[in-house]
Design a protein around this motif. Sequence first.
Motif, PDB file in Angstrom:
ATOM      1  N   GLU A  19      12.477  44.322  76.828  1.00 53.49           N
ATOM      2  CA  GLU A  19      12.020  45.669  77.166  1.00 53.49           C
ATOM      3  C   GLU A  19      10.494  45.731  77.130  1.00 53.49           C
ATOM      4  OE1 GLU A  19      14.357  48.523  77.802  1.00 53.49           O
ATOM      5  OE2 GLU A  19      15.343  46.602  78.180  1.00 53.49           O
ATOM      6  N   ILE A  20       9.909  45.171  76.061  1.00 60.01           N
ATOM      7  CA  ILE A  20       8.448  45.211  75.922  1.00 60.01           C
ATOM      8  C   ILE A  20       7.800  44.401  77.042  1.00 60.01           C
ATOM      9  CG2 ILE A  20       6.509  44.501  74.448  1.00 60.01           C
ATOM     10  CD1 ILE A  20       8.305  45.116  72.019  1.00 60.01           C
ATOM     11  N   ALA A  21       8.392  43.222  77.344  1.00 59.05           N
ATOM     12  CA  ALA A  21       7.826  42.359  78.402  1.00 59.05           C
ATOM     13  C   ALA A  21       7.837  43.092  79.745  1.00 59.05           C
ATOM     14  CB  ALA A  21       8.630  41.064  78.496  1.00 59.05           C
ATOM     15  N   PHE A  22       8.933  43.764  80.048  1.00 57.40           N
ATOM     16  CA  PHE A  22       9.026  44.458  81.335  1.00 57.40           C
ATOM     17  C   PHE A  22       8.055  45.626  81.401  1.00 57.40           C
ATOM     18  CE2 PHE A  22      11.273  44.519  85.244  1.00 57.40           C
ATOM     19  CZ  PHE A  22      11.261  45.824  85.691  1.00 57.40           C
ATOM     20  N   ALA A  23       7.872  46.313  80.264  1.00 62.63           N
ATOM     21  CA  ALA A  23       6.916  47.425  80.213  1.00 62.63           C
ATOM     22  C   ALA A  23       5.496  46.903  80.466  1.00 62.63           C
ATOM     23  CB  ALA A  23       6.994  48.132  78.864  1.00 62.63           C
ATOM     24  N   THR A  28       0.831  46.157  84.006  1.00 60.22           N
ATOM     25  CA  THR A  28      -0.074  45.215  84.697  1.00 60.22           C
ATOM     26  C   THR A  28      -0.066  45.483  86.203  1.00 60.22           C
ATOM     27  OG1 THR A  28       0.596  43.589  83.047  1.00 60.22           O
ATOM     28  CG2 THR A  28      -0.667  42.775  84.929  1.00 60.22           C
ATOM     29  N   MET A  29       1.126  45.762  86.732  1.00 56.01           N
ATOM     30  CA  MET A  29       1.228  46.037  88.182  1.00 56.01           C
ATOM     31  C   MET A  29       0.423  47.270  88.555  1.00 56.01           C
ATOM     32  SD  MET A  29       5.158  45.091  89.121  1.00 56.01           S
ATOM     33  CE  MET A  29       5.302  46.180  90.489  1.00 56.01           C
ATOM     34  N   LEU A  32      -3.201  46.390  88.599  1.00 59.76           N
ATOM     35  CA  LEU A  32      -3.534  45.583  89.796  1.00 59.76           C
ATOM     36  C   LEU A  32      -3.673  46.470  91.031  1.00 59.76           C
ATOM     37  CD1 LEU A  32      -1.284  42.418  89.394  1.00 59.76           C
ATOM     38  CD2 LEU A  32      -3.772  42.459  89.570  1.00 59.76           C
ATOM     39  N   VAL A  33      -2.727  47.407  91.180  1.00 58.70           N
ATOM     40  CA  VAL A  33      -2.763  48.317  92.340  1.00 58.70           C
ATOM     41  C   VAL A  33      -4.040  49.161  92.295  1.00 58.70           C
ATOM     42  CG1 VAL A  33      -1.644  50.320  93.381  1.00 58.70           C
ATOM     43  CG2 VAL A  33      -0.271  48.370  92.710  1.00 58.70           C
ATOM     44  N   THR A  34      -4.412  49.595  91.078  1.00 59.91           N
ATOM     45  CA  THR A  34      -5.645  50.388  90.931  1.00 59.91           C
ATOM     46  C   THR A  34      -6.850  49.572  91.361  1.00 59.91           C
ATOM     47  OG1 THR A  34      -4.603  51.400  88.994  1.00 59.91           O
ATOM     48  CG2 THR A  34      -6.936  51.847  89.312  1.00 59.91           C
ATOM     49  N   VAL A  35      -6.889  48.315  90.926  1.00 57.78           N
ATOM     50  CA  VAL A  35      -8.034  47.447  91.270  1.00 57.78           C
ATOM     51  C   VAL A  35      -8.088  47.233  92.788  1.00 57.78           C
ATOM     52  CG1 VAL A  35      -8.858  45.076  91.068  1.00 57.78           C
ATOM     53  CG2 VAL A  35      -8.140  46.298  89.024  1.00 57.78           C
ATOM     54  N   LEU A  36      -6.905  47.000  93.385  1.00 60.88           N
ATOM     55  CA  LEU A  36      -6.858  46.778  94.845  1.00 60.88           C
ATOM     56  C   LEU A  36      -7.343  48.014  95.591  1.00 60.88           C
ATOM     57  CD1 LEU A  36      -3.476  44.878  95.316  1.00 60.88           C
ATOM     58  CD2 LEU A  36      -5.719  44.067  96.038  1.00 60.88           C
ATOM     59  N   LEU A  37      -6.896  49.170  95.118  1.00 59.79           N
ATOM     60  CA  LEU A  37      -7.316  50.429  95.757  1.00 59.79           C
ATOM     61  C   LEU A  37      -8.826  50.615  95.623  1.00 59.79           C
ATOM     62  CD1 LEU A  37      -4.719  53.248  94.990  1.00 59.79           C
ATOM     63  CD2 LEU A  37      -5.478  52.429  97.210  1.00 59.79           C
ATOM     64  N   TYR A  38      -9.352  50.231  94.438  1.00 58.87           N
ATOM     65  CA  TYR A  38     -10.797  50.355  94.218  1.00 58.87           C
ATOM     66  C   TYR A  38     -11.566  49.472  95.187  1.00 58.87           C
ATOM     67  CZ  TYR A  38     -15.336  50.134  91.955  1.00 58.87           C
ATOM     68  OH  TYR A  38     -16.689  50.189  91.715  1.00 58.87           O
ATOM     69  N   LEU A  39     -11.043  48.250  95.387  1.00 60.44           N
ATOM     70  CA  LEU A  39     -11.709  47.318  96.310  1.00 60.44           C
ATOM     71  C   LEU A  39     -11.629  47.836  97.742  1.00 60.44           C
ATOM     72  CD1 LEU A  39     -10.390  43.920  94.873  1.00 60.44           C
ATOM     73  CD2 LEU A  39     -12.727  44.782  94.741  1.00 60.44           C
ATOM     74  N   PHE A  40     -10.528  48.515  98.040  1.00 60.55           N
ATOM     75  CA  PHE A  40     -10.299  48.973  99.420  1.00 60.55           C
ATOM     76  C   PHE A  40     -11.016  50.292  99.685  1.00 60.55           C
ATOM     77  CE2 PHE A  40      -8.248  48.582 103.330  1.00 60.55           C
ATOM     78  CZ  PHE A  40      -7.575  49.735 103.682  1.00 60.55           C
ATOM     79  N   LEU A  41     -10.915  51.243  98.695  1.00 57.09           N
ATOM     80  CA  LEU A  41     -11.445  52.595  98.933  1.00 57.09           C
ATOM     81  C   LEU A  41     -12.757  52.876  98.208  1.00 57.09           C
ATOM     82  CD1 LEU A  41      -8.135  54.674  98.514  1.00 57.09           C
ATOM     83  CD2 LEU A  41      -9.297  54.148 100.654  1.00 57.09           C
ATOM     84  N   GLY A  42     -13.047  52.032  97.210  1.00 54.00           N
ATOM     85  CA  GLY A  42     -14.222  52.341  96.381  1.00 54.00           C
ATOM     86  C   GLY A  42     -13.850  53.410  95.362  1.00 54.00           C
ATOM     87  N   PRO A  43     -14.863  53.998  94.666  1.00 54.20           N
ATOM     88  CA  PRO A  43     -14.553  55.049  93.691  1.00 54.20           C
ATOM     89  C   PRO A  43     -13.912  56.233  94.414  1.00 54.20           C
ATOM     90  CG  PRO A  43     -16.848  54.370  93.538  1.00 54.20           C
ATOM     91  CD  PRO A  43     -16.294  53.731  94.770  1.00 54.20           C
ATOM     92  N   SER A  44     -12.729  56.581  93.990  1.00 55.52           N
ATOM     93  CA  SER A  44     -12.000  57.625  94.714  1.00 55.52           C
ATOM     94  C   SER A  44     -11.036  58.332  93.776  1.00 55.52           C
ATOM     95  CB  SER A  44     -11.239  56.985  95.877  1.00 55.52           C
ATOM     96  OG  SER A  44     -10.348  57.905  96.445  1.00 55.52           O
TER      97      SER A  44
END
Lengths: 223, 275
Positions: A19-23, A28-29, A32-44
């Motif tokens: 349970e802890i591992a999946f959480a 982490t996912m 990662l999505v936040t970082v990708l969005l930041y790279l794509f959209l910049g501060p938003s």
Amino acid sequence: MIQRWKKSVEAAGLNVSREIAFAIVLGTMSVLVTVLLYLFLGPSFYLILPVMAGMMAVYFYLGRFRRVLDRKDREMTLEFVRLFTFFGVYVQDGFNVYSALKEITGFASEEMKGRLEKLSSGIEEDKSVEPFIEFANAFKDISIKQVMLSIYQMVDDGQGGVYVRQFERLFGQLSEQKHRMKVEKWHERLKTLSSLPLMGSGIAIIALSLSLTSIMEGSLYVV
Amino acid sequence: MKFLIPFFIISVIAGLLAYFSSEQLLLGLAIGIFYFGGSFFLLRPVLENYFDRSKRQHECYRFVHAYVISLSANASLEKAFFASQEGAEGKLLNTMESASTMDPLEKAKFMAGYFQSDLYDMFLSVLDLYLNQGGDILKLSGNLLEELNRVESIQREKEKTAARNMVQNILLWLLSTAILVFLRFGLGAFFDSVRNTPIYLGSVGLFFLLMAFSLLAFAYTVAEPKRASSKKKEKKKKRKKKKEKESDQDVALLEEADREFETEENHDSAMEEIG
């Protein structure tokens, strides 16, 4: 609090480490999505969306042991109703309590089989009401305790006696209630699904609004 | 494979709607392929299993009722089996015909493999009781028939409700899709500046994903397939029963061999005495 959570997760038959591992994977996912969005959209403003979605997913996932426990309890109660419907058939057909319990063991799941066998051996060794109460304690519903008490009273009653009729009345009420609840729950799930098309319309409208806003923002800068 | 054509039609419609909403051929193709793949691999097994289970449940209800009524009138297992064969078709008829060479009680027990229902197993117990103790089969199976009637009426009610809800869901999704398609034609020239924005394309994709999820969730809610974990447990249970049966058979064979050996010994010693 963490110890209590661990005990509840184990009681639901789940693995704490998994349970802890999946959480952690969910968290982490979302990062990662936040970082990708930041790279794509910049501060938003949109960066907050994956963070919130990740937090909600982790909270929802870590709280699932409650839903698992509730589901287990519901399934066990429904199995009790199913098995003791057959018990009622055997008793009506002339079987005594002990023989009827032995017969219904063949229809039970592994867990319930263990409980029924424990009840049967308890009846052989101990002529008191204790084995019946112990069996009933595995269920949250208090009506099941009443049904088991009426079965205990049936032990010496024989076929067609007052206690057999009492069992039929009590069990009939319990069975009716549980079957009705099961059907109502099913109806509720169908109704919940009817809200998904409305969400779809909402997505269409929001998409259009956001697209128009971003175009207007662009044309303002041009002006 | 009977759902192949409807799934193909649904996939084509979804793809076309995605194309009309976005004017992106790739998006339309991707949505169409996604719908076809999802419906073939995820939806098809669930629906086939549901319709098969539902059909067998109805057939079990009719079979047991016809059998009990005929048995109470004729007191003959053979005639009861023959009576319950009336109106049978498809797999049920094939199964009943394949049991034609068995003796009457074995025929009834053979059908347990087809119906796979606890209520049918219960019916077999009542039948055993009737054969061993006698009595009135209608009285013995009274409670069982009541339970069968209850299960059958709930199943029929659920099927009606599911059909009604399916129509409602489809209409709601058609209306939602109509909104999306209308935006494309209603906005006119303004749509040209919107259609290539990532937000709009992403939202169209999300819309169709949500629709696919809704259809799948609806199918799973109606069909109520058994969970994989409970299927595994059932398989384990069956394997264990099979092993116990085999070991019981081995024990029975050994005991029989011991008895034969004992008989032979007694016979030999008797012959010696006579000699």
